[in-house]
Design a protein around this motif. Structure first.
Motif, PDB file in Angstrom:
ATOM      1  N   THR A   2      47.945  43.735  98.747  1.00  0.00           N
ATOM      2  CA  THR A   2      49.006  43.115  99.540  1.00  0.00           C
ATOM      3  C   THR A   2      48.769  43.395 101.017  1.00  0.00           C
ATOM      4  O   THR A   2      48.594  44.543 101.413  1.00  0.00           O
ATOM      5  CB  THR A   2      50.383  43.663  99.130  1.00  0.00           C
ATOM      6  OG1 THR A   2      50.602  43.442  97.740  1.00  0.00           O
ATOM      7  CG2 THR A   2      51.490  42.991  99.927  1.00  0.00           C
ATOM      8  N   ILE A   4      50.257  43.549 104.609  1.00  0.00           N
ATOM      9  CA  ILE A   4      51.579  43.715 105.206  1.00  0.00           C
ATOM     10  C   ILE A   4      51.472  43.852 106.710  1.00  0.00           C
ATOM     11  O   ILE A   4      50.614  44.571 107.232  1.00  0.00           O
ATOM     12  CB  ILE A   4      52.278  44.965 104.626  1.00  0.00           C
ATOM     13  CG1 ILE A   4      52.538  44.762 103.127  1.00  0.00           C
ATOM     14  CG2 ILE A   4      53.590  45.252 105.354  1.00  0.00           C
ATOM     15  CD1 ILE A   4      53.112  45.975 102.443  1.00  0.00           C
ATOM     16  N   VAL A  63      53.437  39.869 103.464  1.00  0.00           N
ATOM     17  CA  VAL A  63      54.799  40.369 103.678  1.00  0.00           C
ATOM     18  C   VAL A  63      54.930  40.900 105.103  1.00  0.00           C
ATOM     19  O   VAL A  63      54.077  41.655 105.576  1.00  0.00           O
ATOM     20  CB  VAL A  63      55.141  41.504 102.682  1.00  0.00           C
ATOM     21  CG1 VAL A  63      56.542  42.061 102.950  1.00  0.00           C
ATOM     22  CG2 VAL A  63      55.027  41.012 101.243  1.00  0.00           C
ATOM     23  N   ARG A 107      57.128  36.904 101.995  1.00  0.00           N
ATOM     24  CA  ARG A 107      58.402  37.635 102.063  1.00  0.00           C
ATOM     25  C   ARG A 107      58.589  38.277 103.426  1.00  0.00           C
ATOM     26  O   ARG A 107      57.635  38.764 104.041  1.00  0.00           O
ATOM     27  CB  ARG A 107      58.468  38.700 100.964  1.00  0.00           C
ATOM     28  CG  ARG A 107      59.776  39.493 100.933  1.00  0.00           C
ATOM     29  CD  ARG A 107      59.880  40.394  99.710  1.00  0.00           C
ATOM     30  NE  ARG A 107      60.012  39.622  98.478  1.00  0.00           N
ATOM     31  CZ  ARG A 107      60.350  40.153  97.296  1.00  0.00           C
ATOM     32  NH1 ARG A 107      60.579  41.460  97.204  1.00  0.00           N
ATOM     33  NH2 ARG A 107      60.439  39.400  96.225  1.00  0.00           N
ATOM     34  N   ILE A 216      59.265  45.464  98.845  1.00  0.00           N
ATOM     35  CA  ILE A 216      58.116  44.636  99.223  1.00  0.00           C
ATOM     36  C   ILE A 216      57.804  43.593  98.159  1.00  0.00           C
ATOM     37  O   ILE A 216      57.527  42.426  98.467  1.00  0.00           O
ATOM     38  CB  ILE A 216      56.881  45.523  99.500  1.00  0.00           C
ATOM     39  CG1 ILE A 216      57.088  46.315 100.799  1.00  0.00           C
ATOM     40  CG2 ILE A 216      55.607  44.675  99.577  1.00  0.00           C
ATOM     41  CD1 ILE A 216      55.994  47.332 101.069  1.00  0.00           C
ATOM     42  N   ASN A 217      57.857  44.002  96.900  1.00  0.00           N
ATOM     43  CA  ASN A 217      57.462  43.086  95.828  1.00  0.00           C
ATOM     44  C   ASN A 217      58.505  42.896  94.735  1.00  0.00           C
ATOM     45  O   ASN A 217      58.305  42.071  93.836  1.00  0.00           O
ATOM     46  CB  ASN A 217      56.163  43.575  95.168  1.00  0.00           C
ATOM     47  CG  ASN A 217      54.944  43.395  96.069  1.00  0.00           C
ATOM     48  OD1 ASN A 217      54.714  42.313  96.596  1.00  0.00           O
ATOM     49  ND2 ASN A 217      54.179  44.460  96.239  1.00  0.00           N
TER      50      ASN A 217
END
Length: 312
Positions: A2, A4, A63, A107, A216-217
């Protein structure tokens, strides 16, 4: 993995969040700062407002965690505080969010404030995440306006939105009123706060960071507002004693009635300070815990101890 992007990476919350995210091998972290030495994983964007260009930092991001803000200032001396807060906290936030949509970000996690709910609660009647907002100062108004704009953008674009409202955050390096309180206890200054029976919610930096990372997820976090907290409410008297215990120093507290202190504060024009010391502000984190299947990892006692262990 991921990817970020974190804004406000040099701030109190941002720096703690940065350290935790950077230690996770499943995360590629890109930090955004106003000023500083740029690198492939750290982008300096200058002042954050409606015209800031985040495109370089947003490339390939999954994100965004937006922790940067114009922080609450007790005695703001600018001519128009609300305009200053809106410039950063509203226009800057929505500008970033619109660019995040264009970049394909999945997100957006927004660090808001309990001041969106209001300034005080009656004992035993805590703020709820879905209460009607009632901000009372320019900072709280700006955070609410940012939240409203983000939710509209989420509805229009499909980008997932998560909003977190923390109360007072404490931890190593904390500033403001909490830091002043620590100094007074450390110096052994007698304080007339030994008979205060209010209730206030706090959140330790470790608990807040854990909650943010949890969001976050997590699929249940989509387009939700969550209140943060340690899950324990303390009176000012109990908090001062807890600080003293964590520092291994006695808090020298004199039992003066709260009513007398309130009268003195009114005479000397210190109503706002008195409200923070004598009034109640409780938050109900049951929605946060139940919807996210989460609980604060640390108690207040553990959080205070960790605060001073890492400060020494």
């Amino acid at each position: 993995m991921t990817k970020i992007m974190l804004t406000g990476a040099n701030g109190f919350v941002g720096s703690a969040l940065k350290a935790e995210l950077a230690s996770d091998s499943g995360i590629h972290l890109v930090t955004v700062v106003r000023r500083g030495k740029a690198s492939p994983d750290c982008v300096a964007v200058g002042n954050i407002d409606g015209g800031t260009d985040f495109s370089e930092a947003l490339a390939g991001i999954d994100v965004v965690i937006h922790a940067a803000a114009r922080a609450h200032i007790m005695r703001d001396e600018v001519d128009d505080p609300l305009a200053e807060y809106r410039n950063v906290n509203v226009e800057g936030t929505l500008n970033l969010a619109r660019q995040a949509v264009a970049a394909g970000v999945r997100r957006f996690v927004f660090l808001s404030s309990i001041k969106v709910n209001g300034e005080a609660t009656a004992p035993g009647n805590p703020f709820q995440a879905d209460d009607m907002p009632s901000p009372e100062d320019p900072y709280g108004v700006s955070k609410l306006e940012a939240e409203q704009g983000l939710m509209l953008l989420a509805a229009e674009s499909g980008m997932e939105m998560v909003i977190i409202r923390p109360p007072l955050v404490y931890g190593p390096g904390v500033k403001g009123n909490f830091a002043s309180m620590i100094k007074l206890v450390d110096k052994g200054v007698p304080l007339p706060l030994g008979a205060i029976h209010n209730k206030r919610s706090l959140v330790g930096i470790d608990n807040l960071v854990n909650l943010i990372i949890h969001c976050i997820n997590h699929p249940a976090a989509v387009n939700q507002v969550f209140l943060a907290g340690d899950g324990e409410d303390l009176s000012t008297t109990e908090l001062l004693r807890g600080v003293g215990k964590a520092m291994r120093k006695p808090a020298r507290l004199i039992p003066v009635p709260a009513g007398l202190l309130q009268c003195g504060a009114a005479v000397f024009g210190k109503r706002a300070i008195a409200q923070r010391l004598l009034g109640s502000l409780q938050v109900d984190i049951s929605k946060t815990c139940e919807l996210l299947v989460w609980k604060p990892p640390y108690t207040v006692e553990e959080g205070l101890r960790r605060c001073f262990e890492r400060s020494n």
